[in-house]
Design a protein around this motif. Structure first.
Motif, PDB file in Angstrom:
ATOM      1  N   LEU A 273       0.843  -1.215   0.132  1.00 57.78           N
ATOM      2  CA  LEU A 273      -0.095  -0.037   0.057  1.00 57.78           C
ATOM      3  C   LEU A 273       0.834   1.278   0.017  1.00 57.78           C
ATOM      4  O   LEU A 273       0.494   2.225  -0.771  1.00 57.78           O
ATOM      5  CB  LEU A 273      -0.833  -0.052   1.370  1.00 57.78           C
ATOM      6  N   VAL A 274       1.728   1.306   0.806  1.00 56.83           N
ATOM      7  CA  VAL A 274       2.817   2.500   0.847  1.00 56.83           C
ATOM      8  C   VAL A 274       3.506   3.023  -0.069  1.00 56.83           C
ATOM      9  O   VAL A 274       3.810   3.971  -0.626  1.00 56.83           O
ATOM     10  CB  VAL A 274       3.300   2.706   2.231  1.00 56.83           C
ATOM     11  N   ASP A 275       3.982   1.523  -0.719  1.00 56.82           N
ATOM     12  CA  ASP A 275       4.757   1.732  -2.023  1.00 56.82           C
ATOM     13  C   ASP A 275       4.082   2.325  -3.136  1.00 56.82           C
ATOM     14  O   ASP A 275       4.233   3.025  -3.925  1.00 56.82           O
ATOM     15  CB  ASP A 275       5.482   0.232  -2.072  1.00 56.82           C
ATOM     16  N   GLN A 276       2.694   1.572  -3.220  1.00 57.92           N
ATOM     17  CA  GLN A 276       1.819   2.324  -4.285  1.00 57.92           C
ATOM     18  C   GLN A 276       1.354   3.819  -4.117  1.00 57.92           C
ATOM     19  O   GLN A 276       1.323   4.706  -4.808  1.00 57.92           O
ATOM     20  CB  GLN A 276       0.549   1.519  -4.263  1.00 57.92           C
ATOM     21  N   LEU A 277       1.393   4.157  -2.968  1.00 50.34           N
ATOM     22  CA  LEU A 277       0.789   5.592  -2.332  1.00 50.34           C
ATOM     23  C   LEU A 277       2.163   6.452  -2.699  1.00 50.34           C
ATOM     24  O   LEU A 277       1.835   7.665  -3.101  1.00 50.34           O
ATOM     25  CB  LEU A 277       0.848   5.492  -0.845  1.00 50.34           C
ATOM     26  N   LEU A 278       3.368   6.258  -2.703  1.00 49.87           N
ATOM     27  CA  LEU A 278       4.451   7.080  -2.909  1.00 49.87           C
ATOM     28  C   LEU A 278       5.117   6.824  -4.192  1.00 49.87           C
ATOM     29  O   LEU A 278       6.183   7.368  -4.510  1.00 49.87           O
ATOM     30  CB  LEU A 278       5.668   7.124  -1.942  1.00 49.87           C
ATOM     31  N   ARG A 279       4.466   5.928  -5.205  1.00 48.81           N
ATOM     32  CA  ARG A 279       4.977   5.836  -6.457  1.00 48.81           C
ATOM     33  C   ARG A 279       5.463   7.101  -7.220  1.00 48.81           C
ATOM     34  O   ARG A 279       4.441   8.004  -7.176  1.00 48.81           O
ATOM     35  CB  ARG A 279       4.071   4.837  -7.251  1.00 48.81           C
ATOM     36  N   GLY A 280       6.622   7.178  -7.884  1.00 48.29           N
ATOM     37  CA  GLY A 280       6.860   8.403  -8.287  1.00 48.29           C
ATOM     38  C   GLY A 280       7.423   9.575  -7.489  1.00 48.29           C
ATOM     39  O   GLY A 280       8.040  10.493  -7.931  1.00 48.29           O
ATOM     40  N   MET A 281       7.614   9.270  -6.285  1.00 48.70           N
ATOM     41  CA  MET A 281       8.132  10.228  -5.383  1.00 48.70           C
ATOM     42  C   MET A 281       9.329   9.517  -4.609  1.00 48.70           C
ATOM     43  O   MET A 281       9.748  10.113  -3.689  1.00 48.70           O
ATOM     44  CB  MET A 281       6.863  10.492  -4.138  1.00 48.70           C
ATOM     45  N   GLN A 282       9.879   8.494  -5.156  1.00 49.44           N
ATOM     46  CA  GLN A 282      10.973   7.972  -4.387  1.00 49.44           C
ATOM     47  C   GLN A 282      12.122   8.688  -4.209  1.00 49.44           C
ATOM     48  O   GLN A 282      13.062   8.685  -3.298  1.00 49.44           O
ATOM     49  CB  GLN A 282      11.571   6.632  -5.124  1.00 49.44           C
ATOM     50  N   SER A 283      12.360   9.851  -5.014  1.00 45.89           N
ATOM     51  CA  SER A 283      13.415  10.829  -5.038  1.00 45.89           C
ATOM     52  C   SER A 283      13.250  11.654  -3.677  1.00 45.89           C
ATOM     53  O   SER A 283      14.398  12.431  -3.309  1.00 45.89           O
ATOM     54  CB  SER A 283      13.496  11.681  -6.176  1.00 45.89           C
ATOM     55  N   PHE A 284      12.260  11.605  -3.186  1.00 46.70           N
ATOM     56  CA  PHE A 284      12.263  12.626  -1.888  1.00 46.70           C
ATOM     57  C   PHE A 284      11.213  12.060  -0.724  1.00 46.70           C
ATOM     58  O   PHE A 284      10.938  12.649   0.297  1.00 46.70           O
ATOM     59  CB  PHE A 284      11.658  14.048  -2.227  1.00 46.70           C
ATOM     60  N   ALA A 285      10.708  10.820  -0.922  1.00 42.81           N
ATOM     61  CA  ALA A 285       9.862  10.177   0.147  1.00 42.81           C
ATOM     62  C   ALA A 285      10.095   8.892   0.236  1.00 42.81           C
ATOM     63  O   ALA A 285      10.324   8.028  -0.917  1.00 42.81           O
ATOM     64  CB  ALA A 285       8.433  10.638  -0.020  1.00 42.81           C
ATOM     65  N   VAL A 286      10.379   8.210   1.487  1.00 36.59           N
ATOM     66  CA  VAL A 286      10.499   6.700   1.538  1.00 36.59           C
ATOM     67  C   VAL A 286       9.463   6.173   2.752  1.00 36.59           C
ATOM     68  O   VAL A 286       8.865   7.116   3.483  1.00 36.59           O
ATOM     69  CB  VAL A 286      12.058   6.474   1.932  1.00 36.59           C
ATOM     70  N   ALA A 287       9.280   5.044   2.726  1.00 36.49           N
ATOM     71  CA  ALA A 287       8.225   4.450   3.631  1.00 36.49           C
ATOM     72  C   ALA A 287       8.856   2.968   3.984  1.00 36.49           C
ATOM     73  O   ALA A 287       8.799   2.386   3.332  1.00 36.49           O
ATOM     74  CB  ALA A 287       6.824   4.419   3.270  1.00 36.49           C
ATOM     75  N   TYR A 288       8.744   2.738   5.384  1.00 40.39           N
ATOM     76  CA  TYR A 288       8.810   1.597   5.998  1.00 40.39           C
ATOM     77  C   TYR A 288       7.701   1.274   6.731  1.00 40.39           C
ATOM     78  O   TYR A 288       7.515   1.777   7.789  1.00 40.39           O
ATOM     79  CB  TYR A 288      10.282   1.504   7.071  1.00 40.39           C
ATOM     80  N   ILE A 289       6.781   0.204   6.241  1.00 39.78           N
ATOM     81  CA  ILE A 289       5.671  -0.153   6.836  1.00 39.78           C
ATOM     82  C   ILE A 289       4.751   1.212   6.955  1.00 39.78           C
ATOM     83  O   ILE A 289       4.418   1.748   5.782  1.00 39.78           O
ATOM     84  CB  ILE A 289       5.665  -0.758   8.215  1.00 39.78           C
ATOM     85  N   ASP A 290       4.361   1.687   8.157  1.00 40.17           N
ATOM     86  CA  ASP A 290       3.444   2.945   8.356  1.00 40.17           C
ATOM     87  C   ASP A 290       4.556   4.279   8.630  1.00 40.17           C
ATOM     88  O   ASP A 290       3.901   5.212   8.967  1.00 40.17           O
ATOM     89  CB  ASP A 290       2.522   2.770   9.210  1.00 40.17           C
TER      90      ASP A 290
END
Length: 614
Positions: A306-323
């Motif tokens: 879910l969080v990977d899909q949420l931040l797709r295209g934003m990997q250059s300035f946002a990361v997520a580990y679980i919640d």
């Protein structure tokens, strides 16, 4: 002849009275449910009670026609001695309500959290490095998203959780009875969840029991025991992100903002089939979850997807580990814009964020257990403090414990025997039990400790290889070590853990101490282990059956439920194969800060952080 018959009749009557002294008259009406004693199919000389079946007709005082609905011959005649009444047991629940013990935070996750309080924007911490103008700008950015910051879980529209069990038939666990205040607490929790819209009445063929755990304030924690369901659930192979790669991205940032989703699992809906399989039994009936409950296998993979899909295209300035979401930037202007983009995504996905756990515009933050930001990445020093702060031994037994642990790695320490000689001399026969600690002993002690916390003994984690954990408990403390094998099959330590038992914990029986050591170690090592398959080694054989724990011991059952989120094997080893954890559990001296962080990215200096390429 007549006299003989008269005596025979009198003897028969006397024998009948004696034989029937404990007998009770039994009679069944048409339609009564009964259990019938029927020979076992594999061995006709053995019999077992089966049922319930229905009485169809009474032939005489002792014989009845019974309808066997699940047998080839649907109706058969049975003597009353081969029958007994069937009593239907209502829907009841497995409840564990032991006394609350004063011990800080209970690691068992609350399935039904308090969610009614608001989450005002004023509670969001802002960085001290921000100017008043920047702080005002941040408030202005956050204000349009004030509905996003709430203690009430949202409901995402990006994904649903599925439970794949193949062709396995439904599992309906045997429940136990609850009465009195426990039943009242359970009914209240169910009513509250119905009002929140996280459960609904169910007609599912699946059923899992409920566990009620007392809280410190006198209320109860509502949990569901999904261990049997998890045992037949197909694993989700979705990959977890590598903590070291995430941390490397963050180290060079000047501005960091962290966000924590509100009870993240509760924001993910279940699909129709998973709802049926999430069903649980209560005295009020059968209910099923509409959102993802804690304890289901595969929940972690679903949430990471879910969080990977949420931040797709934003990997250059946002990361997520679980919640745990982190936005990182080099300039303030970029950071404001990128935080707004992430908030837009969260709002569009129907998710909510807990304001109290957010931090905005920070120069450094604690993320995945490390201090990151401002061009530095600092590991948790606690992973080696257990060894570095090991107190000098005072008795021969303490010396033997340290030498036994250090000797495990003697192949990696050049001239180990020569270095350790002043200490090993203290263990010789005839030496006093209270050792004489000389200057030479202290120098050898310091050299061995330094060898244990530096290469080639201490290794950095490789997330492409499996981890192993050794745990042990003594009368005074707990010990554990996280290890990995190198290319030659040699095991190297990654993290040392040691904890002194509280006075009340010292009175635990052996299995409780050993189980506490496992639970405590896995929670401390969670960043390394969560979402990955690993092996736990213990010298206490009963722990290999922990996943089958029933309700006889409330504390052990609670810990067993806590561990159902981990994909692990528990293996028993002999005591002489568990020297390191054993020595750590017997380490004297004060309790040290424990490691709470995640991985140690490649080649950290043990004296501090390491520079990050800008």
């Amino acid at each position: 002849m007549g006299l003989a018959r008269e005596n025979l009749a009198r003897a028969q009557k006397k024998q009948k009275v004696w034989y029937d002294r404990t007998a009770r008259a039994r009679a069944y009406a048409t339609g009564d449910p009964v259990m019938v004693l029927i020979p076992v199919r594999k061995n006709k000389l053995q019999a077992a009670w089966e049922g319930p079946f229905k009485v169809v007709k009474q032939l005489n005082e002792v014989n009845y026609v019974v309808e066997l609905s699940n047998r080839a011959h649907h109706r058969r005649v049975y003597h009353v001695n081969m029958m007994k009444p069937y009593y239907a047991r209502g829907n009841v629940v497995l409840a564990v309500c032991g006394q609350w013990e004063e011990q800080g935070d209970d690691p068992l996750v609350d399935l039904f959290p308090g969610t009614r309080a608001g989450s005002p924007l004023e509670t969001i911490p802002l960085s001290d490095q921000l100017t008043p103008a920047q702080q005002a700008e941040v408030r202005g950015v956050l204000h349009p998203y004030r509905q996003l910051f709430s203690n009430q879980p949202g409901r995402t529209n990006l994904t649903v959780h599925r439970v794949q069990t193949g062709s396995h038939p439904p599992i309906r666990c045997s429940p136990f009875r609850v009465t009195g205040k426990t039943a009242q607490d359970l009914e209240r929790e169910v009513r509250d969840m119905l009002a929140l819209g996280v459960i609904q009445p169910s007609a599912s063929p699946w059923a899992s029991p409920v566990v009620l755990v007392p809280k410190k304030d006198g209320s109860v924690r509502f949990c569901v025991d999904y261990r049997k369901l998890n045992a037949i659930t197909v694993s989700d192979a979705y990959p977890m992100p590598r903590p070291d790669e995430l941390l490397d991205k963050l180290g060079g940032a000047r501005y960091l903002t962290t966000m924590d989703l509100t009870k993240g699992y509760w924001q993910v809906p279940l699909d129709a089939d998973a709802r049926l399989k999430s069903a649980f039994i209560t005295p009020l009936g059968l209910y099923e979850f509409l959102t993802l409950p804690v304890g289901l296998k595969g929940a972690l993979a679903t949430f990471q997807r879910l969080v990977d899909q949420l931040l797709r295209g934003m990997q250059s300035f946002a990361v997520a580990y679980i919640d745990d979401i982190c936005v990182f930037s080099q300039t303030w202007e970029d950071h404001v814009s990128q935080v707004r983009q992430v908030l837009d995504r969260l709002q569009g996905a129907g998710l909510t964020v807990k304001a109290e756990k957010c931090k905005v515009g920070m120069a450094e933050v604690s993320y995945l257990g490390h201090r990151v930001g401002s061009g530095r990445l600092k590991p948790e020093p606690a992973k080696v403090e257990v060894i570095r702060d090991w107190p000098a031994p005072h008795t021969k037994k303490q010396v033997q414990a340290f030498i036994g642990m250090a000797g495990y790695y003697r192949r990696f320490v050049p001239h180990f025997s020569a270095i350790a000689t002043p200490i090993t001399e203290l263990c010789k026969k005839g030496k006093p039990d209270k050792v004489v600690w000389t200057k030479q002993c202290q120098e050898a002690f310091r050299a061995l400790k330094e060898a244990l916390v530096s290469g080639p003994v201490l290794a950095n984690p490789d997330f492409d290889k499996p981890f192993v954990v050794f745990t042990d408990a003594s009368d005074m403390g707990l010990g554990a070590v996280l290890m990995q094998e190198d290319e030659k099959g040699e095991r190297h330590p990654i993290v040392y853990l040691s904890k002194k038992l509280l006075p009340r914990e010292q009175h635990y029986v052996a299995i409780k101490k050993e189980c506490l050591a496992m639970v405590w170690a896995l929670k401390k090592l969670e960043p390394y282990l969560f979402g990955r398959h690993f092996t736990v080694y213990t010298d206490h054989s009963p722990l290999t059956w922990l996943h089958q724990m029933k309700g006889a011991n409330a504390k052990l059952l609670r810990w067993s439920l806590l561990l159902q989120d981990y994909d692990m094997d528990v293996v028993h080893v002999k005591g002489n194969a568990n020297l390191i954890a054993d020595a750590l559990s017997r380490r004297g001296g004060p309790e040290l800060p424990q490691v709470t962080g995640h991985s140690d990215p490649a080649q950290f200096s043990l004296e501090g952080g390491r520079d990050v390429r800008m």
